[in-house]
Structures are given as C-alpha cells and as structure tokens.
Design a protein around this motif. Structure first.
Motif, PDB file in Angstrom:
ATOM      1  N   ASN A 144       0.819  -1.211   0.000  1.00 33.13           N
ATOM      2  CA  ASN A 144       0.000   0.000   0.000  1.00 33.13           C
ATOM      3  C   ASN A 144       0.853   1.261   0.000  1.00 33.13           C
ATOM      4  O   ASN A 144       0.434   2.299   0.506  1.00 33.13           O
ATOM      5  CB  ASN A 144      -0.946   0.009   1.211  1.00 33.13           C
ATOM      6  CG  ASN A 144      -0.186   0.132   2.529  1.00 33.13           C
ATOM      7  OD1 ASN A 144       1.039   0.118   2.546  1.00 33.13           O
ATOM      8  ND2 ASN A 144      -0.915   0.238   3.623  1.00 33.13           N
ATOM      9  N   TYR A 148      -0.056   5.151  -0.148  1.00 31.87           N
ATOM     10  CA  TYR A 148      -1.505   5.182   0.084  1.00 31.87           C
ATOM     11  C   TYR A 148      -2.314   5.695  -1.097  1.00 31.87           C
ATOM     12  O   TYR A 148      -3.112   4.983  -1.665  1.00 31.87           O
ATOM     13  CB  TYR A 148      -1.818   6.019   1.338  1.00 31.87           C
ATOM     14  CG  TYR A 148      -1.502   5.274   2.602  1.00 31.87           C
ATOM     15  CD1 TYR A 148      -0.330   5.539   3.309  1.00 31.87           C
ATOM     16  CD2 TYR A 148      -2.359   4.288   3.079  1.00 31.87           C
ATOM     17  CE1 TYR A 148      -0.022   4.838   4.462  1.00 31.87           C
ATOM     18  CE2 TYR A 148      -2.054   3.579   4.231  1.00 31.87           C
ATOM     19  CZ  TYR A 148      -0.887   3.867   4.916  1.00 31.87           C
ATOM     20  OH  TYR A 148      -0.582   3.167   6.044  1.00 31.87           O
ATOM     21  N   ARG A 181      -2.613   1.611  -4.261  1.00 25.39           N
ATOM     22  CA  ARG A 181      -3.556   0.535  -4.568  1.00 25.39           C
ATOM     23  C   ARG A 181      -4.133   0.658  -5.976  1.00 25.39           C
ATOM     24  O   ARG A 181      -4.990  -0.117  -6.358  1.00 25.39           O
ATOM     25  CB  ARG A 181      -4.684   0.535  -3.530  1.00 25.39           C
ATOM     26  CG  ARG A 181      -4.210   0.208  -2.115  1.00 25.39           C
ATOM     27  CD  ARG A 181      -5.392   0.007  -1.182  1.00 25.39           C
ATOM     28  NE  ARG A 181      -4.941  -0.371   0.157  1.00 25.39           N
ATOM     29  CZ  ARG A 181      -5.132   0.358   1.237  1.00 25.39           C
ATOM     30  NH1 ARG A 181      -5.745   1.517   1.148  1.00 25.39           N
ATOM     31  NH2 ARG A 181      -4.722  -0.051   2.420  1.00 25.39           N
TER      32      ARG A 181
END
Length: 561
Positions: free
Chosen positions: A19, A22, A26
């Motif tokens: 991840n 952030y 994804r």
C-alpha cells in the motif's frame, strides 16, 4: 508440533510495499508501472497461476477421456491438442517461471540485503514480455489449438500440422527473452549488490540455486528460442532447416531442442531444491549439513545438465559410442542431486523437527523427487530405455520430477514465505491437510503410470487395450484428489490476506536476512542496510532468535490445532 510465533505485540506496519504511498499504492496503474521487485513477483504470481489452471483444465479433460479404453470424451484430433496445450502451458508458462519469477523475484534482493534487483525496469519488462508471449500462445489455443506435442518435433510442426503452430512458436520465442532477462538480473544482482559481510559462502542456498538456474537460463534459452524460430520460418516460408525433402535434418531439431530442454528440467527443479534447502534447517533447528557441498552441487547440476541432452534420443539411430557416452553422463548428473538429498536427510538427523506445513511439503518433495530421480536412471540405461521409450513410464518419471518436485517445492515455498509476503498467517491445520492430500493424490495419479508404461502402454494415444483400464481409472481418481490438493491452498491463501492473524517479522523463526525486516516489507526492503556477521543457518549462535541448537520450537500461536 508447533505453529508460528505469537503475534500479540505485533501490528502490520502502516506503510509497506502493498500500500506504499496510500494515494496511488492501490491503483492499477501503480502496479502495472511498478519497478518494485516484490510487486513484480506478485504480478508473476497472478499470471503463472492463470496458466497453471489452464494447463490443469486440459489435464483434467485428458484424465476423464482415459477413464474408458475407447475414450469417449473427445475426438482423436482434439486429444492430440489437449496433451500438447497442457504441456505448453505448464512447461513454458508455469513450471519454468514459477519459482524464479515469483519467489526468486520477491526474495533474492532481501536475502542478500539489497533494496531491489540490479535492473528494476528490465525486471518489469520481463513480466510484460512474458504476458505478450502468453497472449500469442493463448491466441493459438483459441484459434484451432496445437497438435504437435509440446516438443514441436519437425517435420510435423514445420510442414504437416494443420493447427495453430505459428502463433504458439512466436509466443514461446518471445517468452524466452523474459527468462533471459530474469537470469541476467539475478546474476548481476548477486554479484554486485550483496550487503556488507554477505560473502559468497554466507549466501542462502536459495540464492545459490537461483544463481545456477540463471546460468542455465542465459546459456540455454537462446538455443531453444532460435530453434523454434527456425521451425516457424520453415513452416511459413518453406525453408529447409529440418525438412528432409528440402535437404534439412529433423534429428538436428531434436539435438537443438533437447540441448536446452534437458537443462530446462533443472531450471524447473533447481529453484525447488533451493526452497527445500531453506525449509529443512529452519524446521530441524539445525545448521544445514554440508553447506558448501549443496552450493557446489547446484553449480555442478547446471554444468553437467548441458552434457546429457542426447539421452532423449537413444532410439534415433545415434552411434553406439555416443549413446554410451550420454548414458554415462546421465548417471553422472544424478550424483550432485544425490548429494543434496543426502545432506538434507543428514540435516534432519537428530534435529528438533516441527511439522509445520512448509516442512511437510519439503519432506514430500524429497520423497517424490527421489522416486523421480531413481526412475530417471532407468531411462539412462540403454536397453531399458528402448523398452519404455515413449510409454507412460516416461510420463510418470517426468511428472515425479516436475510436479512432484518443482510444484511441491513451489507450493511449499509459498507456505514458507506467505507470512512475509502478506504479513498474515494461514490456517495451519487446513494447510497440513492440503499437503497430505496433495501427496496422496499425486502418488495415486502417477505411480500407476509407471506400471502402465512398463507393461507397454504408449503415451499420447487416445485409446488403450481394456486390460489397462483399472490402472487408468486409479490414475484419473488420483487426479481428482490432486486437484483438491491444489485448490485448497488457493482458497485459504486468499482468505488469509483479509482474515489471517498477523504474522510478525519472523514467525517460524528463521535465520535469513529476509526475516529481519517487517512483514510485509517496506518498499526499500530495509530502512538501514543490514550487515551480516553470522554464518548461514546458524541456530546455535543466534540469541536474537530465542533458540539454541536443538531447542524446541515456539509455542503454538493458533487455536485451530
């Protein structure tokens, strides 16, 4: 019997490779354009799994067809296509890339203390090349299929076949560059990017196995790529490389093809041997016995493996002296493999064995690989090879090495490093059950085929005499059990990614550098470059592991056993 260490005081890191950043970590674009070796390994994991199940579907249809002597499921022409497409999908697009491209890509930089592979963009390029080659092969499957056998023997493949040979040959040719780039990346990385203190004889044996495999990839893959390209050119432009009607020699194709394709067996099984060499000392709580001999045997297998190709050709009319030479060399290449098995069993002797799932897979690998190796000696014997050549004895031997060996090692490696890859545990009782199911299903599938082959049942035939039906039904029944053994890990691995307990950085515990970083690891692998001050697999002088030599394994962490 033990499970992973308790994880009550450990939480998943906030920022890791899955991840990272952030906001974009994804997104699909961040994965398709990544240069992180760990993400590329997961891209390979997804694609090789697709080809594994495609090949598995073809194998299922083959076994259903062979339930009856007359074979009522498909026509003879379709049967020829089924075993060809099964072989192409499994060998070129699953077995060869599975461990190097997935586990090797993920682990080698961490095992040597590096932040990535030497050429991150080339690493991503190798995956795209693999996908492009795979698309050509899938196109050939969907536009008529292949009926030449996965070996593409000429002049059938280059002149007479009416199936979609050309796109398949192009796809395999393209895919060869993926192997070459991966092998090049590994060799340069291992030579130039080892952490301080990581000398050659402190390298994990997994890295030694991949170093030897990479040598075979670089030296052998161009040969088969050019050979298949020549067969494709002969087919398209009616050239005379292998067609005897135009002055070519079909036996030349066999020499060129097997010059790569026998070493390719070691591309498939050497990485699995590296996996087993990591698992055995971890769950025996002992240093590996004969570290330098195992490392040297990997290089010996890679070198001698290039000298045995013509034992596939004892019935082609080669000279007696050549046949004797290749028979001798085929026995010789068994010695370094025997060295590994001897050292693994010596490591287990008086060890504090814990029956965790990776260990069960490793022991299964040893048992199945030994059967496959010993039956390979049968095929190296000139008189016996002529009797069982092109029978189901060869099919059984090949699958004991490739499926019993390479796939068992691959699945065992996934179980060993899954907590590092995802940061989470899987249900261990179910995973032990899956390992046993896989082992039983495999033996029930392929051991009867040794008997079938010895009795004279030829491979690649869509019918067989009624007296062989019982053994064929046993083999097909075993295949259904084997399928369950492969489906179960896929299910509980997917489940564990969301619901599995947090694993911690070193849940087994093990001695390698990859276990000294977080789970899942950060994008750069290590926040500070590690310095190696210990010998490999040293469980006696590693107080940081909380174990001494022969100490019992940690207490169970799960409540499912």
């Amino acid at each position: 019997m033990s499970d992973m260490l308790p994880t009550l005081d450990y939480k998943l890191p906030d920022d890791h490779y899955l991840n990272a950043t952030y906001g974009s970590g994804r997104s699909i674009r961040s994965w398709l354009l990544t240069t992180d070796h760990k993400r590329i390994a997961l891209l390979y994991l997804c694609t090789v799994t697709v080809f594994f199940f495609i090949g598995g579907i073809f194998a299922t249809m083959i076994r259903i067809h062979l339930l009856t002597p007359g074979g009522t499921l498909v026509t003879p022409e379709t049967y020829n296509k089924l075993f060809t497409m099964h072989g192409v999908a499994m060998i070129f697009f699953f077995l060869i890339p599975s461990i190097p491209a997935v586990l090797g890509n993920f682990l080698i930089p961490m095992m040597i203390g590096a932040k990535d592979l030497a050429f991150p963009k080339i690493n991503l390029l190798s995956w795209y090349i693999y996908v492009i080659g795979g698309c050509f092969v899938l196109y050939s499957f969907g536009t008529g299929g292949l009926d030449t056998g996965w070996t593409f023997y000429t002049p059938l493949s280059s002149v007479y076949s009416n199936s979609a040979v050309t796109p398949a040959v192009i796809g395999i040719f393209i895919n060869g560059f993926s192997s070459i780039l991966t092998g090049l990346n590994f060799i340069v990385t291992i030579h130039t990017m080892r952490a301080p203190g990581m000398t050659w004889f402190r390298l994990p044996l997994f890295v030694w196995a991949h170093y030897a495999t990479s040598l075979v990839m670089i030296l052998g893959t161009p040969v088969v790529a050019i050979t298949l390209l020549l067969a494709g050119l002969e087919r398209m432009f009616h050239l005379g490389f292998f067609n005897p009607a135009l002055g070519g020699d079909p036996i030349l194709f066999q020499h060129l093809f097997w010059f790569y394709s026998h070493p390719a067996v070691y591309i498939m099984v050497l990485p699995a041997m590296g996996v087993v060499s990591e698992i055995i000392p971890t769950f025996a709580r002992k240093p590996i016995f004969g570290y330098s001999f195992i490392a040297g045997s990997s290089i010996a297998i890679a070198v001698i493996g290039f000298l045995v190709w013509a034992h596939h050709m004892f019935v082609t009319g080669e000279s007696t002296y050549a046949a004797l030479t290749f028979s001798f060399l085929s026995y010789l290449v068994a010695i370094p493999s025997a060295v590994k098995v001897f050292n693994w069993t010596s490591t287990l002797y008086k060890g504090s064995i814990s029956w965790d799932p990776p260990m069960i897979y490793a022991l299964g690998f040893i048992g199945l690989f030994v059967i496959g190796g010993l039956t390979g000696l049968f095929l190296a014997a000139l008189g016996l090879d002529i009797h069982v050549h092109d029978t189901y004895f060869v099919v059984a031997h090949f699958h004991y090495i490739m499926v019993g060996g390479a796939v068992m090692g691959y699945v065992g490696g996934l179980h060993f490093w899954w907590p590092k890859i995802t940061g989470r545990c899987y249900p261990e009782a179910l995973s032990r059950f899956a390992a046993v199911v896989l082992f039983i299903g495999f033996n029930l599938t392929f051991f009867p085929q040794f008997i079938l082959g010895y009795l004279g049942m030829p491979r690649r035939y869509h019918t067989y005499p009624p007296e062989f039906q019982v053994l064929n039904v046993l083999s097909s029944a075993g295949a259904s059990i084997l399928a369950l053994g492969y489906l179960l890990p896929m299910i509980y691995f997917a489940w564990s990614m969301r619901y599995g307990k947090v694993a911690g950085p070193n849940p087994w515990p093990a001695t390698g550098l990859e276990w000294k970083t977080a789970s899942p690891p950060p994008t750069e692998n290590f926040h500070v470059t590690p310095e190696v001050t210990w010998e490999p697999y040293d469980y006696k002088n590693r107080p940081d592991l909380g174990l001494s030599a022969g100490a019992p394994s940690p207490a169970p962490a799960h409540g499912d056993d």
